[in-house]
Design an enzyme around this catalytic site. Structure first.
Site, short mmCIF file in Angstrom:
data_model
loop_
_atom_site.label_atom_id
_atom_site.label_comp_id
_atom_site.label_asym_id
_atom_site.label_seq_id
_atom_site.Cartn_x
_atom_site.Cartn_y
_atom_site.Cartn_z
N CYS A 78 -19.64 -1.81 9.35
CA CYS A 78 -18.93 -2.41 8.17
C CYS A 78 -18.26 -1.45 7.26
CB CYS A 78 -19.81 -3.19 7.50
SG CYS A 78 -20.12 -5.06 8.34
N HIS A 79 -19.21 -0.47 6.95
CA HIS A 79 -18.56 0.75 6.04
C HIS A 79 -17.91 1.86 6.67
CE1 HIS A 79 -20.73 -1.33 2.66
NE2 HIS A 79 -21.62 -1.39 3.63
N HIS A 132 -12.72 -14.74 11.06
CA HIS A 132 -13.33 -14.23 12.37
C HIS A 132 -13.30 -15.31 13.44
CE1 HIS A 132 -16.89 -12.59 14.47
NE2 HIS A 132 -16.62 -11.55 13.89
N HIS A 168 -9.45 -6.85 12.98
CA HIS A 168 -10.68 -7.04 13.82
C HIS A 168 -10.41 -7.73 15.08
CE1 HIS A 168 -14.86 -6.57 13.28
NE2 HIS A 168 -15.27 -7.93 13.66
N MET A 196 -23.34 -8.98 1.69
CA MET A 196 -24.41 -7.79 1.92
C MET A 196 -25.77 -8.38 2.59
SD MET A 196 -25.16 -4.47 1.91
CE MET A 196 -26.56 -3.47 1.61
N CYS A 237 -25.16 0.06 9.28
CA CYS A 237 -24.16 0.32 8.21
C CYS A 237 -22.77 0.63 8.46
CB CYS A 237 -24.66 1.32 7.14
SG CYS A 237 -26.55 1.10 6.76
#
Ligand code: DHE
Length: 526
Positions: A50-51, A371, A329, A88, A47
């Site tokens: 991404c978070h 991306h 990113h 998700m 997790c």
């Protein structure tokens, strides 16, 4: 939970933000010490990429308890188990977590995030190991070996790197690396390959040794994704740098031993709203070709740092801060290696950084969540020099003109449709083809899509494999493209670039993901 086959890459937008302030908060759940520890590990593994460690959100949304406690445990569990349309992952549905584990994680995210520990020079020095002293290493490249055509292949869930001879296709050695190893980069000479694990462990491998071997390692933090080396004239092979997610810092090391020299924190303010951010993570790093500098991209603050390493002998680094966009990113050079194009995925933007004039050229809106990996450069028959990215949030290749002399410079000059979301794009200066994977497209993750540079309006060709396809890399000569089949019983498939016929399958690789050819990585050929 299936421990293998990492899928921690998908972006996601949990519908948490849709709740209204009027909704009452759910009570804070309690967990046994054992369950808490287990949940912490799962959070780190699946997790936090991404978070964020503090759950404040980046590629995925903010999931701090003030948001998550607006949802019932049953609702959170459903999101965790089944995923959402916004990207998700369905951790339960896809077999990575059991129902018990998604229920545990639902509770965990309603509890205040434990702050991960700091990791300073003392811890780094304790983890630093030189396996082969510099004086004991070969002084010449291996005789009769085309070592610049070696490939380092990441075996993600094994935490290992296989070094494969690109000429003979023989696996020369498989070397221990960090947890859920992420990427490889090379030194300026190409002689050393560096790997970074998600646990912040940097490892250094010598391509001149027979077989290539592990020469040094150090743990630079607790969570990391990027590594690079000094490449400017006079500084070749002198320094290496790791960018950490946690602690939010970068670490400069000796280029031949990985001995840590300097740690620099990245905590600071968002470029646009000037809000303090406790966790600006270091995303992509590249070595400038125009100055003794690294380009470091700070995800949460949207700031690009140009880090001057020329005065490191006095312990000094000088930072130039360029405002770009959020959340930074991955990215790559244009074909001249002057402009760095980096994805700001929360704003559907590619930011272009000029490393000569040391400024932002432009923020270019592309599609949902660009991306690029490092992107792909070619010459379009109509628009000239271009660079392109795929997207995590939609099936789209955005092709951007990179020739400043053209009136359409730094605009999207062409778009190609893909059948769904993609992770990576690749070509080579000698190839007429552009390859895109479909790794995160549930319908066709086993398909490689190939566009024709000479016939840009033509429908793409597709090649089907029996397993999930991820990441492409060319050999040094530019006549073979290597593709990973990402599975516990994985493979690297080598295609002839002209005919797209399979030349060779290298089998028995455990979860192969990224592949890096020594020559192409050293010379930024993509
Ligand atoms: Fe990556 C590049 C971060 C998930 C394979 N990935 C990068 C870069 C960053 C990044 C910042 C650029 C490094 C550079 O150039 O210096 N990746 C992240 C994440 O935060 C994320 C989304 C979630 C996570 O939890 O880690 C994530 N990445 C993945 C995957 O799931 C992939 C597919 C397989 C894996 O490692 O788990 C994956 N990322 C890669 C690869 C590259 C990469 C192969 C380098 C591409 C290249 O050609 O240079």
């Amino acid at each position: 939970m299936k421990k293998h086959l990492g899928l921690a890459f998908l972006l996601y937008f949990v519908a948490i933000a849709g709740s209204t302030a009027a909704e009452s908060l759910q009570p804070v759940p309690t967990l046994s010490a054992q369950d808490f520890e287990k949940a912490q590990f799962i959070y780190f593994d699946r997790c936090s990429g991404c978070h964020g460690a503090l759950r404040k959100g980046a590629t995925g949304p903010n999931i701090t308890p003030e948001k998550t406690r607006k949802k019932t445990l049953a609702k959170l569990d459903k999101i965790l188990f089944d995923g959402t349309e916004g990207g998700m992952p369905g951790w339960g549905r896809d077999g990575f977590m059991t129902r018990e584990e998604t229920q545990l994680m639902a509770k965990f995210v309603q509890i205040e995030a434990p702050e991960p520990p700091e990791w300073g020079m003392k811890e780094m020095m304790a983890s630093w190991k030189v396996h082969v002293a510099v004086k004991d290493r070969p002084t010449k490249p291996p005789k009769g070996k085309n070592w610049e055509n070696y490939f380092g292949v990441v075996l993600r869930d094994a935490g290992k790197i296989s070094i494969i001879d690109g000429d003979t296709k023989e696996i020369l050695n498989t070397i221990d690396s960090g947890f859920a190893t992420h990427i490889l980069r090379t030194s300026a000479s190409g002689r050393y390959m560096f790997a970074i694990g998600r646990d912040g462990k940097a490892t250094m491998m010598d391509m001149w040794a027979q077989p290539p071997n592990l020469v040094a390692e150090v743990r630079t933090g607790i969570d990391a994704r990027s590594i690079d080396t000094s490449k400017f004239k006079g500084f070749e092979d002198k320094y290496a740098v790791v960018g950490d997610y946690w602690p939010p810092h970068y670490v400069i090391m000796e280029g031949d031993t990985l001995k840590p020299i300097k740690i620099v924190g990245t905590r600071g303010y968002t470029y646009d709203t000037n809000e303090y951010h406790p966790e600006p993570r270091v995303a992509s790093i590249v070595a400038s070709h125009h100055a003794p500098e690294w380009v470091l991209n700070l995800k949460e603050t949207g700031v690009v740092l140009l880090v001057d390493y020329s005065k490191l002998e006095d312990g000094t680094v000088t930072e130039t801060k360029i405002n770009a966009e959020r959340f930074l990113h991955d990215g790559g050079w244009d074909s001249t290696k002057r402009y760095f194009l980096v994805a700001a995925n929360a704003r559907d933007t590619i930011s272009v950084i000029d490393t000569v004039e040391r400024k932002l050229v432009k923020n270019i809106v592309t599609g949902t969540k660009p991306h690029p990996g490092r992107g792909a450069n070619w010459v379009d028959p109509k628009y000239g020099r271009v660079w392109a990215t795929v997207h995590l949030g939609e099936g789209l290749v955005s092709i951007i003109s990179t020739d400043p002399k053209k009136k359409w410079a730094w605009t999207v000059v062409r778009e190609w449709e893909l059948d769904g979301n993609s992770l990576f794009i690749k070509t080579h200066p000698k190839s007429r083809w552009v390859y895109c994977d479909n790794t995160i497209n549930q319908k066709k993750s086993n398909v490689l899509t190939i566009f024709d540079i000479k016939n840009p309006e033509a429908a793409p060709k597709e090649i089907e494999f029996d397993k999930k396809v991820v990441h492409m890399e060319f050999n040094k000569a530019g006549n073979e493209v290597w593709v990973s089949l990402w599975d516990n019983d994985g493979e690297v498939v080598i295609l002839d670039d002209k005919t797209h016929k399979v030349k060779k399958r290298i089998k028995g690789l455990f979860t192969p993901t990224g592949k890096f050819n020594v020559y192409n990585t050293t010379n930024d050929v993509y």
